[in-house]
Each structure stands twice: as structure tokens, then as C-alpha cells.
Motif scaffolding. Structure first.
Motif, PDB file in Angstrom:
ATOM      1  N   ALA A 399     -55.654  46.981  -3.379  1.00 40.26           N
ATOM      2  CA  ALA A 399     -55.913  46.455  -2.033  1.00 40.26           C
ATOM      3  C   ALA A 399     -55.439  45.011  -1.910  1.00 40.26           C
ATOM      4  O   ALA A 399     -54.840  44.624  -0.897  1.00 40.26           O
ATOM      5  CB  ALA A 399     -57.404  46.561  -1.707  1.00 40.26           C
ATOM      6  N   PHE A 400     -55.701  44.188  -2.934  1.00 43.55           N
ATOM      7  CA  PHE A 400     -55.246  42.794  -2.888  1.00 43.55           C
ATOM      8  C   PHE A 400     -53.739  42.721  -2.683  1.00 43.55           C
ATOM      9  O   PHE A 400     -53.231  41.848  -1.970  1.00 43.55           O
ATOM     10  CB  PHE A 400     -55.594  42.066  -4.189  1.00 43.55           C
ATOM     11  N   GLY A 401     -53.011  43.634  -3.316  1.00 37.59           N
ATOM     12  CA  GLY A 401     -51.558  43.602  -3.278  1.00 37.59           C
ATOM     13  C   GLY A 401     -50.959  43.896  -1.923  1.00 37.59           C
ATOM     14  O   GLY A 401     -49.765  43.649  -1.708  1.00 37.59           O
ATOM     15  N   LEU A 402     -51.750  44.387  -1.000  1.00 40.38           N
ATOM     16  CA  LEU A 402     -51.223  44.690   0.329  1.00 40.38           C
ATOM     17  C   LEU A 402     -50.853  43.423   1.097  1.00 40.38           C
ATOM     18  O   LEU A 402     -49.915  43.432   1.903  1.00 40.38           O
ATOM     19  CB  LEU A 402     -52.245  45.509   1.134  1.00 40.38           C
ATOM     20  N   THR A 403     -51.587  42.342   0.873  1.00 43.38           N
ATOM     21  CA  THR A 403     -51.339  41.108   1.634  1.00 43.38           C
ATOM     22  C   THR A 403     -51.046  39.902   0.752  1.00 43.38           C
ATOM     23  O   THR A 403     -50.910  38.789   1.257  1.00 43.38           O
ATOM     24  CB  THR A 403     -52.556  40.773   2.521  1.00 43.38           C
ATOM     25  N   GLN A 404     -50.972  40.102  -0.565  1.00 46.98           N
ATOM     26  CA  GLN A 404     -50.732  38.992  -1.485  1.00 46.98           C
ATOM     27  C   GLN A 404     -50.038  39.520  -2.732  1.00 46.98           C
ATOM     28  O   GLN A 404     -50.382  40.591  -3.232  1.00 46.98           O
ATOM     29  CB  GLN A 404     -52.061  38.324  -1.876  1.00 46.98           C
ATOM     30  N   ALA A 405     -49.051  38.775  -3.228  1.00 40.43           N
ATOM     31  CA  ALA A 405     -48.421  39.124  -4.510  1.00 40.43           C
ATOM     32  C   ALA A 405     -49.316  38.560  -5.608  1.00 40.43           C
ATOM     33  O   ALA A 405     -49.060  37.494  -6.175  1.00 40.43           O
ATOM     34  CB  ALA A 405     -47.012  38.550  -4.580  1.00 40.43           C
ATOM     35  N   PHE A 406     -50.387  39.275  -5.909  1.00 38.40           N
ATOM     36  CA  PHE A 406     -51.471  38.769  -6.749  1.00 38.40           C
ATOM     37  C   PHE A 406     -51.002  38.478  -8.174  1.00 38.40           C
ATOM     38  O   PHE A 406     -51.472  37.561  -8.821  1.00 38.40           O
ATOM     39  CB  PHE A 406     -52.607  39.797  -6.750  1.00 38.40           C
ATOM     40  N   LEU A 407     -50.064  39.283  -8.677  1.00 39.42           N
ATOM     41  CA  LEU A 407     -49.624  39.123 -10.057  1.00 39.42           C
ATOM     42  C   LEU A 407     -48.582  38.026 -10.234  1.00 39.42           C
ATOM     43  O   LEU A 407     -48.084  37.820 -11.345  1.00 39.42           O
ATOM     44  CB  LEU A 407     -49.078  40.457 -10.589  1.00 39.42           C
ATOM     45  N   THR A 408     -48.214  37.333  -9.177  1.00 38.20           N
ATOM     46  CA  THR A 408     -47.346  36.167  -9.322  1.00 38.20           C
ATOM     47  C   THR A 408     -48.159  34.933  -9.694  1.00 38.20           C
ATOM     48  O   THR A 408     -47.588  33.877  -9.955  1.00 38.20           O
ATOM     49  CB  THR A 408     -46.563  35.885  -8.024  1.00 38.20           C
ATOM     50  N   HIS A 409     -49.489  35.078  -9.733  1.00 36.62           N
ATOM     51  CA  HIS A 409     -50.382  33.963 -10.067  1.00 36.62           C
ATOM     52  C   HIS A 409     -51.010  34.207 -11.431  1.00 36.62           C
ATOM     53  O   HIS A 409     -51.375  35.338 -11.775  1.00 36.62           O
ATOM     54  CB  HIS A 409     -51.472  33.808  -9.011  1.00 36.62           C
ATOM     55  N   ASN A 410     -51.166  33.145 -12.189  1.00 39.21           N
ATOM     56  CA  ASN A 410     -51.681  33.238 -13.547  1.00 39.21           C
ATOM     57  C   ASN A 410     -53.062  33.874 -13.598  1.00 39.21           C
ATOM     58  O   ASN A 410     -53.340  34.741 -14.441  1.00 39.21           O
ATOM     59  CB  ASN A 410     -51.725  31.838 -14.176  1.00 39.21           C
ATOM     60  N   ASN A 411     -53.958  33.471 -12.681  1.00 37.48           N
ATOM     61  CA  ASN A 411     -55.322  34.025 -12.728  1.00 37.48           C
ATOM     62  C   ASN A 411     -55.337  35.509 -12.388  1.00 37.48           C
ATOM     63  O   ASN A 411     -56.126  36.275 -12.935  1.00 37.48           O
ATOM     64  CB  ASN A 411     -56.269  33.240 -11.814  1.00 37.48           C
ATOM     65  N   GLY A 412     -54.446  35.946 -11.496  1.00 39.39           N
ATOM     66  CA  GLY A 412     -54.379  37.371 -11.181  1.00 39.39           C
ATOM     67  C   GLY A 412     -53.932  38.190 -12.368  1.00 39.39           C
ATOM     68  O   GLY A 412     -54.480  39.266 -12.648  1.00 39.39           O
ATOM     69  N   VAL A 413     -52.928  37.708 -13.100  1.00 39.96           N
ATOM     70  CA  VAL A 413     -52.419  38.419 -14.280  1.00 39.96           C
ATOM     71  C   VAL A 413     -53.467  38.454 -15.378  1.00 39.96           C
ATOM     72  O   VAL A 413     -53.766  39.510 -15.955  1.00 39.96           O
ATOM     73  CB  VAL A 413     -51.130  37.749 -14.796  1.00 39.96           C
ATOM     74  N   MET A 414     -54.040  37.298 -15.700  1.00 31.34           N
ATOM     75  CA  MET A 414     -54.973  37.209 -16.827  1.00 31.34           C
ATOM     76  C   MET A 414     -56.221  38.055 -16.608  1.00 31.34           C
ATOM     77  O   MET A 414     -56.668  38.767 -17.523  1.00 31.34           O
ATOM     78  CB  MET A 414     -55.357  35.752 -17.050  1.00 31.34           C
ATOM     79  N   LEU A 415     -56.781  37.998 -15.428  1.00 32.45           N
ATOM     80  CA  LEU A 415     -58.003  38.758 -15.180  1.00 32.45           C
ATOM     81  C   LEU A 415     -57.744  40.252 -15.215  1.00 32.45           C
ATOM     82  O   LEU A 415     -58.551  41.018 -15.745  1.00 32.45           O
ATOM     83  CB  LEU A 415     -58.626  38.338 -13.846  1.00 32.45           C
ATOM     84  N   TYR A 416     -56.617  40.692 -14.680  1.00 30.54           N
ATOM     85  CA  TYR A 416     -56.332  42.125 -14.721  1.00 30.54           C
ATOM     86  C   TYR A 416     -56.113  42.597 -16.156  1.00 30.54           C
ATOM     87  O   TYR A 416     -56.705  43.594 -16.595  1.00 30.54           O
ATOM     88  CB  TYR A 416     -55.106  42.466 -13.881  1.00 30.54           C
ATOM     89  N   ALA A 417     -55.264  41.887 -16.908  1.00 34.17           N
ATOM     90  CA  ALA A 417     -54.942  42.312 -18.271  1.00 34.17           C
ATOM     91  C   ALA A 417     -56.182  42.336 -19.155  1.00 34.17           C
ATOM     92  O   ALA A 417     -56.424  43.305 -19.895  1.00 34.17           O
ATOM     93  CB  ALA A 417     -53.882  41.381 -18.861  1.00 34.17           C
ATOM     94  N   PHE A 418     -56.994  41.287 -19.083  1.00 33.24           N
ATOM     95  CA  PHE A 418     -58.135  41.198 -19.998  1.00 33.24           C
ATOM     96  C   PHE A 418     -59.326  42.013 -19.514  1.00 33.24           C
ATOM     97  O   PHE A 418     -60.070  42.563 -20.338  1.00 33.24           O
ATOM     98  CB  PHE A 418     -58.501  39.735 -20.226  1.00 33.24           C
ATOM     99  N   LEU A 419     -59.530  42.132 -18.205  1.00 33.15           N
ATOM    100  CA  LEU A 419     -60.617  42.993 -17.732  1.00 33.15           C
ATOM    101  C   LEU A 419     -60.313  44.459 -18.004  1.00 33.15           C
ATOM    102  O   LEU A 419     -61.217  45.239 -18.314  1.00 33.15           O
ATOM    103  CB  LEU A 419     -60.872  42.763 -16.245  1.00 33.15           C
ATOM    104  N   CYS A 420     -59.047  44.846 -17.881  1.00 33.46           N
ATOM    105  CA  CYS A 420     -58.673  46.215 -18.262  1.00 33.46           C
ATOM    106  C   CYS A 420     -59.020  46.463 -19.724  1.00 33.46           C
ATOM    107  O   CYS A 420     -59.579  47.507 -20.077  1.00 33.46           O
ATOM    108  CB  CYS A 420     -57.173  46.437 -18.033  1.00 33.46           C
ATOM    109  N   SER A 421     -58.687  45.497 -20.584  1.00 30.38           N
ATOM    110  CA  SER A 421     -58.959  45.638 -22.016  1.00 30.38           C
ATOM    111  C   SER A 421     -60.460  45.707 -22.293  1.00 30.38           C
ATOM    112  O   SER A 421     -60.927  46.538 -23.080  1.00 30.38           O
ATOM    113  CB  SER A 421     -58.328  44.464 -22.781  1.00 30.38           C
ATOM    114  N   ILE A 422     -61.216  44.820 -21.646  1.00 28.71           N
ATOM    115  CA  ILE A 422     -62.669  44.772 -21.871  1.00 28.71           C
ATOM    116  C   ILE A 422     -63.334  46.065 -21.393  1.00 28.71           C
ATOM    117  O   ILE A 422     -64.127  46.680 -22.113  1.00 28.71           O
ATOM    118  CB  ILE A 422     -63.268  43.557 -21.150  1.00 28.71           C
TER     119      ILE A 422
END
Length: 438
Positions: A399-422
Motif C-alpha cells: 500500500a505504501f508503494g502506491l504513493t511513495q517509492a518507499f524502498l528508495t529510502h534507507n529506513n524503508g529498506v532496513m525495516l522491511y529487510a530486518f522485520l521480514c527476517s525477525i
């Protein structure tokens, strides 16, 4: 063998594999506490400290060094573990290959590389799973901090749209994610009949994070909340909590109506502004507003994408092509300074072509399928809750990706990668033990 028998056979095998590693884990008993502390810090200070999420992530990556010991624990990774790793790795390799093709500077490898860095953390968490309370309590504390910080910036500093140390869009989206995780913690506290103080902590976290999301004015995060609310309601109904769903639904509707009718409500003001800006773009091609600029960028993206479908334009190529359209009078000057198109999917297609879009969809849809499958197979409540939170994590990012390129930001990448892992480590079956339910 029937489907039910196959399911319990898989669960039994998983339990047996888990117990076989308990002797190994006992050799480093402090590591479970270490991973729990890292998980807690990842969320607890994610928005109140600049790049606060980096501390917990760094602890998890550095902690994986213990797995290099000669008598290291032997965690058996199954097919689904490798598929989760594949989702993270494929995004990196596709982006790295396309960056090479476009002669991109070294900084363009930074964000994709963080998905690779999360892999040691995933293996550490599979070997030394954190206590579930670490994640849920960390989310509640982080949500409270985000709410108080946004309230301070709004009242004391006069910020029209509080954004902490990041921009208001990222701040509002991450606050919405914290609200979802804190709500999962509240459901867990109710289910396990925890003390009232814990229920109040989680409830306060949900309210504070929603307030932060509201004050940020991030309309993209408002898209994610109804999606996750519907899924949570469906899970509760299936678990037999139909009456609770009705009560919560009525309360949420009352709060929403109150926010809309409240004088100078940020919610109603932002919605009216969005409608006015949309009408301005449709009627007069006015791209000077927030919504107008987004619609203009999407129009430009749809024109650029078909021209380089195989490998995309590259980031610099897209920026230059967009600038050329502005110079020629074919695009509004308001879009000239943006380095992404404010839509994750269109941005990936334009910059990296069909391979880039495919890698993005794998990054989202493969974990979504794995979390959904694990929720169906898991026998324990803790594992099912973590898997459900994993599903909501991915749905939020979609849903975030519909209006924002969320993964172009460091916090978007880090939280997704590490929360997926956790969450993936937490949704594996754990033996019944007081430490796992506290």
C-alpha cells in the motif's frame, strides 16, 4: 494421507528439528537475550533517534559472528527458509546487474545491498530466536515515542506536518507500521491474559502511533491501515471473536467519524486538499500541488516506461529524460527535482525495466505467500501471530508503494529487510516454554 495429517506431520518434523538444536543453543545461553535486545531496539528507537533502527540491525549482523565458531549451533534451514532468502537476494542481484548496465555510481548499490546484509541476521535469528515479547514491546515503545515526538513538533515547534528526523511521508508510514505491530501485541496480551499494565502499554502505543500518522499527513499510510484492519478482522472472525470484531469495528468507526467532524481535523483537511488538488490537475493540468505533482510524474513515467522495457532508463537516465521533457514544455517544472516517481512499481519499471519490476514483486509477493502459508501450517499461537504480522507487513508496503517509492529510502529498506527476517524467525514453531510466552 489427508491434508490434516500431512500438516501435523510437517509440524512434528519441524518440532523435532528444533529440539535437536537445543543442546547447541545452550552453549551460548546469552545469545537469545542478545537477539531479543537487538529486536527490541530496532523498533523502540526507530523514529525517536535519527536512524535509530540501525542500532538493532547492526547488533543482529554483528551477532551473527558467533555462528562462525567451530562448535557453532546447527540450525536446519528448510525450503521455505531458502525461499525467503531468495526473495531478498534476487532483489539485490537484479538491481546490481542493472546498475552495472547503466554505469550507476557506487551509492546506487547501497540500498539493494542492505537486503544481503539482512541474511546473516536472519540466520542468527533462526538459530537464536528472540522472545516474542521483545518485538511487540519494542513496537509499543517505539509507537509511544513516535506519537509524543510528533505531538511535540506540532505543538511546541509549530510543524505543520511533523516528520521527526525524516520526511513526513516516511515518518507517517513507519508510524502506521508501528501501530499495526503494537495492535498485534495488544491482541497477544489479551489472548495470553497478561497484566493490565501491558494491555495499557500496547493500547497506548496503538493510539500514539495513529496520532503520529495522522499528524504527519501521510495519506499513503492511511491506505495501509484499512487493508490491515480488514485482514485482522478476518483473522479474529476465523478464531471465533466475531463479537469482539463488531465492538472494535464500531469503536473504530466512531473514532473515524469524530476525526472527520472535528474542527480543523488534519484528516479531513488533508482529504479535502487531496480532492481539490486532484480536481486542479484534471481540470487545469495544475502540477504545482502535492497530488498534482504525483499525477504528473505518473503520466511521465507511463510515457517513459515503454521506451526501455528490457533494462529501464536507469536512475540518471530517467532524471535526464524527465528534465528534457520539462525543457521541451511537455512536463511541469514542479517534477524536475524529484529522483523517483512517487510510485514504487512505476519507478521500478521506468528505472530498471521489466526485470526490476519483477524483482520488486518477488520481494513482496514471495514473502507474502510464505507468511500466509506458515500461518496456515503453524500450530502454536505465537507462530501464527508472527506469521499474521508478516502478512500485514507486506500488505503495508504494497500500500505504501502506491504513493511513495518507499524502498528508495534507507529506513524503508532496513525495516522491511530486518522485520521480514525477525518475523520469519518468530513464526517458526517454538517449544512451549515460559520464556516464549512472557
Amino acid at each position: 494421507m489427508t491434508g490434516r495429517k500431512r500438516r501435523f506431520a510437517r509440524v512434528r518434523i519441524h518440532y523435532n528439528a528444533h529440539f535437536l538444536t537445543q543442546a547447541d543453543r545452550a552453549s551460548l545461553p546469552y545469545m537469545s537475550f542478545y537477539s531479543a535486545l537487538a529486536v527490541f531496539l530496532l523498533l523502540a528507537i526507530s523514529l525517536v533517534v535519527p536512524s535509530g533502527f540501525s542500532l538493532g540491525a547492526l547488533m543482529l549482523v554483528l551477532g551473527a559472528v558467533v555462528l562462525l565458531r567451530r562448535n557453532r549451533p546447527h540450525t536446519r534451514l528448510g525450503r521455505d527458509d531458502w525461499l525467503m532468502m531468495l526473495a531478498l537476494l534476487s532483489y539485490f542481484f537484479v538491481n546490481a546487474a542493472l546498475n552495472l548496465a547503466h554505469h550507476a555510481p557506487g551509492r546506487e548499490y547501497d540500498a539493494p545491498l542492505r537486503f544481503v546484509i539482512a541474511l546473516p541476521a536472519l540466520y542468527l535469528l533462526r538459530t537464536y530466536p528472540p522472545r516474542p515479547a521483545a518485538l511487540w514491546t519494542g513496537a509499543a515503545v517505539g509507537a509511544l515515542g513516535a506519537g509524543l515526538l510528533s505531538l511535540w513538533q506540532w505543538l511546541a515547534e509549530g510543524a505543520e506536518r511533523p516528520g521527526g528526523s525524516t520526511n513526513p511521508i516516511q515518518y507517517g508510514n513507519i508510524a502506521a507500521l508501528l501501530a499495526i505491530l503494537a495492535a498485534c501485541g495488544l491482541a497477544r496480551a489479551i489472548r495470553l491474559q497478561h497484566a493490565l499494565r501491558w494491555k495499557l502499554l500496547y493500547a497506548a502505543g496503538v493510539i500514539a502511533a495513529l496520532m503520529a500518522t495522522l499528524l504527519s499527513g501521510s495519506r499513503g499510510s492511511w491506505l495501509a491501515l484499512p487493508v490491515c484492519a480488514v485482514m485482522a478482522a478476518w483473522l479474529l472472525v476465523r478464531a471465533g471473536y466475531t463479537r469482539l470484531v463488531r465492538q472494535l469495528g464500531a469503536a473504530a468507526l466512531a473514532v473515524l467519524v469524530g476525526l472527520v467532524l472535528l474542527p480543523q481535523s488534519p484528516l479531513s483537511d488533508r482529504m479535502r486538499l487531496a480532492l481539490a488538488e486532484t480536481d486542479g490537475y484534471v481540470q487545469r493540468a495544475d502540477a504545482q500541488s502535492s497530488v498534482g505533482a504525483r499525477l504528473e510524474m505518473w503520466r511521465i513515467g507511463l510515457q517513459l516506461a515503454p521506451q526501455h522495457l528490457l533494462a529501464g532508463w536507469g536512475k540518471q537516465g530517467m532524471v535526464e529524460a524527465k528534465h528534457e521533457m520539462v525543457v521541451q514544455g511537455r512536463a511541469s517544472p514542479s517534477v524536475d527535482d524529484h529522483t523517483h516517481l512517487h510510485n514504487e512499481y512505476l519507478d521500478a519499471l521506468v528505472k530498471r525495466g521489466i526485470p526490476g519490476l519483477a524483482a520488486l514483486l518477488v520481494l513482496y509477493l514471495l514473502p507474502l505467500w510464505l507468511f500466509r502459508r506458515q500461518r496456515r501450517l503453524a500450530a502454536g499461537y505465537e507462530a501464527r501471530l508472527a506469521a499474521s504480522a508478516g502478512v500485514m507487513l507486506v500488505l503495508s508496503y504494497l500500500a505504501f508503494g502506491l504513493t511513495q517509492a518507499f524502498l528508495t529510502h534507507n529506513n524503508g529498506v532496513m525495516l522491511y529487510a530486518f522485520l521480514c527476517s525477525i518475523l520469519w524467525a518468530m513464526c517458526q514453531e517454538q517449544p512451549d516454554h515460559p520464556a516464549n510466552t512472557a
